[in-house]
Design a protein around this motif. Sequence first.
Motif, PDB file in Angstrom:
ATOM      1  N   GLU A 110     -30.713  -2.519 -11.466  1.00 45.77           N
ATOM      2  CA  GLU A 110     -30.406  -2.909 -12.889  1.00 45.77           C
ATOM      3  C   GLU A 110     -30.094  -4.547 -13.777  1.00 45.77           C
ATOM      4  N   PHE A 111     -29.626  -4.611 -13.158  1.00 46.41           N
ATOM      5  CA  PHE A 111     -29.440  -6.169 -13.272  1.00 46.41           C
ATOM      6  C   PHE A 111     -29.579  -7.282 -12.640  1.00 46.41           C
ATOM      7  N   ARG A 112     -30.868  -7.506 -12.568  1.00 46.02           N
ATOM      8  CA  ARG A 112     -31.632  -8.992 -11.439  1.00 46.02           C
ATOM      9  C   ARG A 112     -31.620 -10.220 -11.846  1.00 46.02           C
ATOM     10  N   ASP A 113     -30.887 -10.946 -10.616  1.00 43.38           N
ATOM     11  CA  ASP A 113     -30.368 -12.917 -10.783  1.00 43.38           C
ATOM     12  C   ASP A 113     -29.272 -12.930 -11.862  1.00 43.38           C
ATOM     13  N   VAL A 114     -28.407 -11.768 -12.114  1.00 43.19           N
ATOM     14  CA  VAL A 114     -27.446 -11.824 -12.655  1.00 43.19           C
ATOM     15  C   VAL A 114     -26.210 -11.709 -12.177  1.00 43.19           C
ATOM     16  N   THR A 115     -24.708 -12.473 -12.448  1.00 38.27           N
ATOM     17  CA  THR A 115     -23.768 -12.082 -11.940  1.00 38.27           C
ATOM     18  C   THR A 115     -22.957 -12.012 -12.158  1.00 38.27           C
ATOM     19  N   ILE A 116     -21.850 -10.678 -12.676  1.00 40.64           N
ATOM     20  CA  ILE A 116     -20.884 -10.452 -13.716  1.00 40.64           C
ATOM     21  C   ILE A 116     -19.869 -10.141 -12.562  1.00 40.64           C
ATOM     22  N   ASN A 117     -18.898 -10.880 -13.643  1.00 36.66           N
ATOM     23  CA  ASN A 117     -17.166 -10.826 -12.746  1.00 36.66           C
ATOM     24  C   ASN A 117     -16.495 -10.826 -13.314  1.00 36.66           C
ATOM     25  N   SER A 118     -15.146  -9.881 -13.068  1.00 37.47           N
ATOM     26  CA  SER A 118     -13.871  -9.367 -13.617  1.00 37.47           C
ATOM     27  C   SER A 118     -12.933  -9.647 -12.719  1.00 37.47           C
ATOM     28  N   THR A 119     -12.072  -8.891 -13.528  1.00 40.72           N
ATOM     29  CA  THR A 119     -10.432  -9.431 -12.769  1.00 40.72           C
ATOM     30  C   THR A 119      -9.593  -7.636 -11.854  1.00 40.72           C
ATOM     31  N   THR A 120     -11.048  -6.908 -12.377  1.00 37.42           N
ATOM     32  CA  THR A 120     -10.874  -5.378 -11.927  1.00 37.42           C
ATOM     33  C   THR A 120     -12.098  -5.114 -11.379  1.00 37.42           C
ATOM     34  N   SER A 121     -12.099  -4.054 -10.590  1.00 38.91           N
ATOM     35  CA  SER A 121     -13.610  -3.048 -10.255  1.00 38.91           C
ATOM     36  C   SER A 121     -13.564  -1.628 -10.540  1.00 38.91           C
ATOM     37  N   ASN A 122     -12.557  -1.946 -11.449  1.00 42.26           N
ATOM     38  CA  ASN A 122     -12.357  -0.312 -12.405  1.00 42.26           C
ATOM     39  C   ASN A 122     -11.838   0.128 -13.418  1.00 42.26           C
ATOM     40  N   PHE A 123     -11.985   0.894 -14.469  1.00 40.29           N
ATOM     41  CA  PHE A 123     -10.705   1.160 -15.662  1.00 40.29           C
ATOM     42  C   PHE A 123     -11.740   1.581 -16.767  1.00 40.29           C
ATOM     43  N   SER A 124     -10.807   2.620 -17.513  1.00 37.10           N
ATOM     44  CA  SER A 124     -11.375   3.571 -17.673  1.00 37.10           C
ATOM     45  C   SER A 124     -11.109   3.494 -19.878  1.00 37.10           C
ATOM     46  N   PHE A 125     -12.041   4.238 -20.500  1.00 38.38           N
ATOM     47  CA  PHE A 125     -11.813   4.434 -21.638  1.00 38.38           C
ATOM     48  C   PHE A 125     -10.943   5.975 -22.098  1.00 38.38           C
ATOM     49  N   ASN A 126     -10.026   6.583 -23.411  1.00 38.20           N
ATOM     50  CA  ASN A 126      -9.412   7.213 -22.860  1.00 38.20           C
ATOM     51  C   ASN A 126     -10.287   7.778 -24.446  1.00 38.20           C
ATOM     52  N   PRO A 127      -9.554   9.624 -24.134  1.00 36.36           N
ATOM     53  CA  PRO A 127     -10.634   9.823 -25.043  1.00 36.36           C
ATOM     54  C   PRO A 127     -10.627   9.747 -26.357  1.00 36.36           C
ATOM     55  N   ASN A 128      -9.068   8.729 -27.113  1.00 36.02           N
ATOM     56  CA  ASN A 128      -9.532   8.246 -28.737  1.00 36.02           C
ATOM     57  C   ASN A 128     -10.147   6.807 -28.192  1.00 36.02           C
ATOM     58  N   GLY A 129     -10.823   6.393 -27.432  1.00 38.87           N
ATOM     59  CA  GLY A 129     -11.751   5.033 -27.230  1.00 38.87           C
ATOM     60  C   GLY A 129     -11.305   3.834 -26.952  1.00 38.87           C
ATOM     61  N   THR A 130     -10.053   3.851 -26.566  1.00 41.67           N
ATOM     62  CA  THR A 130      -9.414   2.782 -25.822  1.00 41.67           C
ATOM     63  C   THR A 130      -9.211   2.458 -24.700  1.00 41.67           C
ATOM     64  N   THR A 131      -8.769   1.727 -24.552  1.00 42.58           N
ATOM     65  CA  THR A 131      -8.542   1.322 -22.731  1.00 42.58           C
ATOM     66  C   THR A 131      -7.808  -0.015 -22.879  1.00 42.58           C
ATOM     67  N   THR A 132      -7.850  -0.672 -21.624  1.00 40.31           N
ATOM     68  CA  THR A 132      -6.866  -2.117 -21.447  1.00 40.31           C
ATOM     69  C   THR A 132      -8.088  -2.986 -21.449  1.00 40.31           C
ATOM     70  N   ALA A 133      -7.354  -4.009 -22.244  1.00 39.78           N
ATOM     71  CA  ALA A 133      -7.900  -5.612 -22.046  1.00 39.78           C
ATOM     72  C   ALA A 133      -9.056  -6.274 -21.030  1.00 39.78           C
ATOM     73  N   LEU A 134      -9.928  -6.311 -21.357  1.00 38.94           N
ATOM     74  CA  LEU A 134     -10.239  -7.271 -20.395  1.00 38.94           C
ATOM     75  C   LEU A 134     -11.771  -7.707 -20.568  1.00 38.94           C
ATOM     76  N   THR A 135     -11.656  -8.846 -19.484  1.00 39.37           N
ATOM     77  CA  THR A 135     -13.028  -9.994 -19.686  1.00 39.37           C
ATOM     78  C   THR A 135     -13.760 -10.090 -18.954  1.00 39.37           C
ATOM     79  N   PHE A 136     -14.539 -10.568 -19.551  1.00 46.84           N
ATOM     80  CA  PHE A 136     -16.221 -10.244 -17.743  1.00 46.84           C
ATOM     81  C   PHE A 136     -17.060 -11.582 -18.713  1.00 46.84           C
TER      82      PHE A 136
END
Length: 158
Positions: A110-136
């Motif tokens: 889906e993402f050719r010739d692209v690198t997408i890095n973050s500090t985690t391999s998983n995260f979640s959105f809560n039912p109210n749309g909130t999540t833990t802050a992340l940077t990619f």
Amino acid sequence: MNYKLSNHKYSGFTLVELLVTLVVAAILTMLAVTSFKPSIDSASQKSNLDNFIAQLKFARTEAVKRGKTVSLYTSGTDTWHNQFYIYIDNDSSSIYNNGDDLIRKIPQDEFRDVTINSTTSNFSFNPNGTTTALTFTFTQGGSSSTVTLNQYGKITIN
């Protein structure tokens, strides 16, 4: 016998004139194509970045719509350009497996010739749309962008 040459004028191009014109046209075409390459690369990066952000927004929307926690998990350690999953984590394992409800699978190509890095391999959105802050960090063709996801699910690009 007296032969008279025709008084007709011939019109048209000589072979040399045609060849010179073709060579000039080929050189101009090569210059034009090479000058468009940065624009094409930039458009490709924007398209891939928009696609990634759309996947994040989709996951958040699904969490709110379903009233359940929706998780994202990548098969890479912290590289999101590998295949990743949007799913409901029924067994709270933080890893997509057979006991979970798959919402969407984003294939590796889906993402050719692209690198997408973050500090985690998983995260979640809560039912109210909130999540833990992340940077990619989104990198393609030597150009990088930072995608920030705040705790309220708002996405910004730098």
